[in-house]
Design a protein around this motif. Structure first.
Motif, PDB file in Angstrom:
ATOM      1  N   GLN A  23       0.823  -1.209   0.000  1.00 12.45           N
ATOM      2  CA  GLN A  23       0.000   0.000   0.000  1.00 12.45           C
ATOM      3  C   GLN A  23       0.867   1.273   0.000  1.00 12.45           C
ATOM      4  OE1 GLN A  23      -3.101   0.290  -0.473  1.00 12.45           O
ATOM      5  NE2 GLN A  23      -3.549   2.399   0.149  1.00 12.45           N
ATOM      6  N   TRP A  24       1.960   1.237   0.749  1.00 14.28           N
ATOM      7  CA  TRP A  24       2.756   2.465   0.825  1.00 14.28           C
ATOM      8  C   TRP A  24       3.475   2.758  -0.499  1.00 14.28           C
ATOM      9  CZ3 TRP A  24       8.055   3.139   0.410  1.00 14.28           C
ATOM     10  CH2 TRP A  24       8.873   2.018   0.530  1.00 14.28           C
ATOM     11  N   HIS A  25       3.691   1.745  -1.316  1.00 12.46           N
ATOM     12  CA  HIS A  25       4.263   1.993  -2.643  1.00 12.46           C
ATOM     13  C   HIS A  25       3.291   2.866  -3.452  1.00 12.46           C
ATOM     14  CE1 HIS A  25       6.679  -2.086  -2.494  1.00 12.46           C
ATOM     15  NE2 HIS A  25       7.028  -1.245  -1.542  1.00 12.46           N
ATOM     16  N   ALA A  26       2.014   2.536  -3.359  1.00  9.27           N
ATOM     17  CA  ALA A  26       1.001   3.326  -4.062  1.00  9.27           C
ATOM     18  C   ALA A  26       0.931   4.736  -3.474  1.00  9.27           C
ATOM     19  CB  ALA A  26      -0.357   2.640  -3.950  1.00  9.27           C
ATOM     20  N   GLN A  27       0.998   4.821  -2.143  1.00  7.32           N
ATOM     21  CA  GLN A  27       0.854   6.132  -1.500  1.00  7.32           C
ATOM     22  C   GLN A  27       2.017   7.064  -1.819  1.00  7.32           C
ATOM     23  OE1 GLN A  27       0.240   4.407   2.341  1.00  7.32           O
ATOM     24  NE2 GLN A  27      -1.954   4.885   2.331  1.00  7.32           N
ATOM     25  N   VAL A  28       3.239   6.527  -1.804  1.00  4.81           N
ATOM     26  CA  VAL A  28       4.387   7.404  -2.069  1.00  4.81           C
ATOM     27  C   VAL A  28       4.372   7.838  -3.542  1.00  4.81           C
ATOM     28  CG1 VAL A  28       6.161   5.650  -2.616  1.00  4.81           C
ATOM     29  CG2 VAL A  28       6.828   7.780  -1.507  1.00  4.81           C
ATOM     30  N   THR A  29       3.899   6.949  -4.410  1.00  9.19           N
ATOM     31  CA  THR A  29       3.746   7.319  -5.820  1.00  9.19           C
ATOM     32  C   THR A  29       2.718   8.445  -5.943  1.00  9.19           C
ATOM     33  OG1 THR A  29       4.253   5.054  -6.498  1.00  9.19           O
ATOM     34  CG2 THR A  29       3.130   6.434  -8.116  1.00  9.19           C
ATOM     35  N   GLY A  51      16.963   8.773 -10.392  1.00 10.04           N
ATOM     36  CA  GLY A  51      17.905   7.983 -11.184  1.00 10.04           C
ATOM     37  C   GLY A  51      19.262   7.874 -10.501  1.00 10.04           C
ATOM     38  N   ALA A  52      19.734   8.984  -9.947  1.00 10.97           N
ATOM     39  CA  ALA A  52      21.042   8.982  -9.274  1.00 10.97           C
ATOM     40  C   ALA A  52      21.022   8.065  -8.056  1.00 10.97           C
ATOM     41  CB  ALA A  52      21.418  10.409  -8.868  1.00 10.97           C
ATOM     42  N   GLU A  53      19.933   8.103  -7.302  1.00  8.70           N
ATOM     43  CA  GLU A  53      19.840   7.260  -6.106  1.00  8.70           C
ATOM     44  C   GLU A  53      19.737   5.773  -6.486  1.00  8.70           C
ATOM     45  OE1 GLU A  53      20.287   8.010  -3.048  1.00  8.70           O
ATOM     46  OE2 GLU A  53      19.545   6.215  -2.002  1.00  8.70           O
ATOM     47  N   LEU A  54      18.991   5.482  -7.541  1.00 10.77           N
ATOM     48  CA  LEU A  54      18.889   4.081  -7.997  1.00 10.77           C
ATOM     49  C   LEU A  54      20.250   3.576  -8.467  1.00 10.77           C
ATOM     50  CD1 LEU A  54      15.495   4.245  -9.950  1.00 10.77           C
ATOM     51  CD2 LEU A  54      15.909   3.090  -7.752  1.00 10.77           C
ATOM     52  N   TYR A  70      11.344   1.305  -4.198  1.00 13.07           N
ATOM     53  CA  TYR A  70      10.469   2.203  -3.446  1.00 13.07           C
ATOM     54  C   TYR A  70      11.152   2.781  -2.210  1.00 13.07           C
ATOM     55  CZ  TYR A  70       6.554   1.336  -6.511  1.00 13.07           C
ATOM     56  OH  TYR A  70       5.740   1.287  -7.605  1.00 13.07           O
ATOM     57  N   THR A  71      12.085   2.041  -1.646  1.00 16.78           N
ATOM     58  CA  THR A  71      12.846   2.606  -0.529  1.00 16.78           C
ATOM     59  C   THR A  71      13.685   3.790  -1.028  1.00 16.78           C
ATOM     60  OG1 THR A  71      12.938   0.392   0.428  1.00 16.78           O
ATOM     61  CG2 THR A  71      14.418   2.014   1.366  1.00 16.78           C
ATOM     62  N   ALA A  72      14.278   3.621  -2.208  1.00 18.71           N
ATOM     63  CA  ALA A  72      15.034   4.731  -2.815  1.00 18.71           C
ATOM     64  C   ALA A  72      14.094   5.895  -3.116  1.00 18.71           C
ATOM     65  CB  ALA A  72      15.716   4.256  -4.098  1.00 18.71           C
TER      66      ALA A  72
ATOM     67  N   PRO B  24       8.906   2.077   6.570  1.00 15.94           N
ATOM     68  CA  PRO B  24       8.784   3.097   5.514  1.00 15.94           C
ATOM     69  C   PRO B  24       7.372   3.664   5.408  1.00 15.94           C
ATOM     70  CG  PRO B  24       9.195   0.911   4.557  1.00 15.94           C
ATOM     71  CD  PRO B  24       9.325   0.773   6.031  1.00 15.94           C
ATOM     72  N   ALA B  25       6.365   2.850   5.703  1.00 14.48           N
ATOM     73  CA  ALA B  25       4.980   3.342   5.633  1.00 14.48           C
ATOM     74  C   ALA B  25       4.749   4.389   6.717  1.00 14.48           C
ATOM     75  CB  ALA B  25       4.004   2.188   5.782  1.00 14.48           C
ATOM     76  N   LEU B  26       5.326   4.141   7.894  1.00 15.04           N
ATOM     77  CA  LEU B  26       5.194   5.107   9.000  1.00 15.04           C
ATOM     78  C   LEU B  26       5.918   6.412   8.656  1.00 15.04           C
ATOM     79  CD1 LEU B  26       3.911   5.001  11.882  1.00 15.04           C
ATOM     80  CD2 LEU B  26       6.234   4.631  12.728  1.00 15.04           C
ATOM     81  N   ARG B  27       7.093   6.260   8.065  1.00 19.74           N
ATOM     82  CA  ARG B  27       7.879   7.437   7.671  1.00 19.74           C
ATOM     83  C   ARG B  27       7.099   8.266   6.648  1.00 19.74           C
ATOM     84  NH1 ARG B  27      11.691  10.404  10.097  1.00 19.74           N
ATOM     85  NH2 ARG B  27      12.894  11.560   8.568  1.00 19.74           N
ATOM     86  N   LEU B  28       6.504   7.583   5.694  1.00 23.57           N
ATOM     87  CA  LEU B  28       5.737   8.277   4.657  1.00 23.57           C
ATOM     88  C   LEU B  28       4.532   8.984   5.271  1.00 23.57           C
ATOM     89  CD1 LEU B  28       5.075   8.922   1.694  1.00 23.57           C
ATOM     90  CD2 LEU B  28       3.878   6.722   1.585  1.00 23.57           C
ATOM     91  N   LYS B  29       3.896   8.338   6.224  1.00 19.62           N
ATOM     92  CA  LYS B  29       2.748   8.943   6.909  1.00 19.62           C
ATOM     93  C   LYS B  29       3.165  10.251   7.575  1.00 19.62           C
ATOM     94  CE  LYS B  29      -1.096   6.831   9.384  1.00 19.62           C
ATOM     95  NZ  LYS B  29      -2.048   7.118   8.324  1.00 19.62           N
ATOM     96  N   ALA B  30       4.345  10.223   8.190  1.00 19.78           N
ATOM     97  CA  ALA B  30       4.867  11.422   8.843  1.00 19.78           C
ATOM     98  C   ALA B  30       5.165  12.517   7.816  1.00 19.78           C
ATOM     99  CB  ALA B  30       6.128  11.067   9.624  1.00 19.78           C
ATOM    100  N   LEU B  31       5.751  12.106   6.700  1.00 21.31           N
ATOM    101  CA  LEU B  31       6.077  13.063   5.634  1.00 21.31           C
ATOM    102  C   LEU B  31       4.800  13.720   5.095  1.00 21.31           C
ATOM    103  CD1 LEU B  31       8.598  13.985   3.989  1.00 21.31           C
ATOM    104  CD2 LEU B  31       8.046  12.193   2.343  1.00 21.31           C
TER     105      LEU B  31
END
Lengths: 116, 215
Positions: A23-29, A51-54, A70-72, B24-31
């Motif tokens: 779910q967080w992959h979708a949210q960060v996108t 790109g640089a981070e990858l 997604y962590t990157a 990472p989900a928690l971090r994103l929530k904070a962001l």
């Protein structure tokens, strides 16, 4: 030849892979797409930074997986927003701690709410 | 209490309370919280984007447009000349302001899409790219050894077919229009759209013959 029966759900999921594993992959996108659409994030600069981070992670031998990607993605977003003074690292640290406490102090089944 | 007991109590505590999201989900929530508090993000913006994405965005959009191009040569010309406008003829508003370019396979040409820099893809129209599209290996090898990559997807190009590799960027994103497969004469646009796969719109699959199934 007769057309095969392919339902709408199959059409959406074809090629055998769902769009987002977590779910967080979708949210960060979504966060990046919204910020770019609203001109709060420059698309070209974002691509360059991602790109640089990858490349950096690949050079360090990180596995070539969605998790690495997604962590990157999240790391770059944090860095870019910190530099742009849109979301400072200290503020994010504080809110992360607040959310953690909120989760740990909320009984299971109750909505988790951030205070303050 | 021993440290072992403390760990057990802490574990029990976590289980009794709401499940803590992964780090990472928690971090994103904070962001997100900070962005909302500072006025850079509307409180419901992420949810609205995700709702719209799940309802209206996905490979079926490209499939509908390609099926129309297969059925209507005039539309195919418009799709080649001004891809966003042609998209909006089929799905109003979907491609407004979106720099998408359709590239057409022919009997003598095959097209393959990659983003060598990161992972640029017409996500707002066709949905999220597959994992392999974002991988370092694909991004490197699609340029260095495109025929080898295609072969791994089961697409072996005959020697006479020219292969064009298109590098998507943040301001120009490509979509492959595969060739209409034989054996589909008289099919409706809906049925034709059912043949078009996400991978074929990236170019890793060339043959969409019904007999092959959707791969």
């Amino acid at each position: 030849m007769t057309p095969p029966e392919i339902g709408p759900a199959a059409r959406r999921q074809r090629d055998g892979q769902s769009a987002f594993a977590e779910q967080w992959h979708a949210q960060v996108t979504a966060v990046v797409e919204v910020l770019v659409a609203e001109d709060k994030l420059d698309a070209a600069a974002w691509s360059q930074a991602l790109g640089a981070e990858l490349d950096r992670r690949s050079a360090e031998g990180a596995p070539d997986t969605d998790e690495t990607y997604y962590t990157a993605f999240l790391t770059v977003l944090e860095t870019v927003l910190d530099k742009a003074r849109m979301a400072g690292a200290e503020d994010v640290d504080r809110r992360e701690s607040d959310w953690r406490n909120a989760y740990l102090s909320t009984p299971h089944g109750q909505p988790v709410v951030l205070r303050g | 209490m021993s440290s072992h007991d403390s760990e057990k109590v802490a574990k029990l505590h976590r289980e009794l309370h709401s499940h803590l999201p992964p780090a990472p989900a928690l971090r994103l929530k904070a962001l997100e919280t900070v962005l909302v508090e500072k006025g850079f993000l509307a409180e419901d913006a992420v949810d609205r984007w995700l709702d719209d994405y799940s309802e209206n965005v996905g490979p079926m959009n490209g499939a509908r447009v390609i099926a129309k191009a297969w059925s209507d040569p005039d539309f195919a010309e418009r799709l080649a000349a001004d891809t966003p406008s042609a998209f909006s003829e089929v799905i109003p508003g979907i491609a407004d302001g979106y720099a998408i370019v359709a590239v057409f396979n022919t009997p003598r040409t095959h097209n393959l899409i990659v983003c060598t820099l990161c992972s640029c893809y017409p996500l707002g129209i066709l949905g999220m790219s597959p994992s392999w599209y974002k991988s370092t290996e694909y991004r490197a090898r699609a340029v260095r050894d495109p025929r080898g990559v295609l072969a791994e997807f089961g697409t072996v190009l005959a020697d006479g077919i020219e292969l064009k590799v298109w590098d998507s960027t943040s301001d120009r994103r490509y979509m492959v229009v595969p060739e209409r497969p034989s054996g589909t004469e008289g099919w409706s646009e809906d049925d034709l759209a059912g043949l078009v796969t996400r991978n074929s719109m990236i170019g890793t699959v060339r043959d969409l013959s019904p007999a092959k199934g959707a791969t």
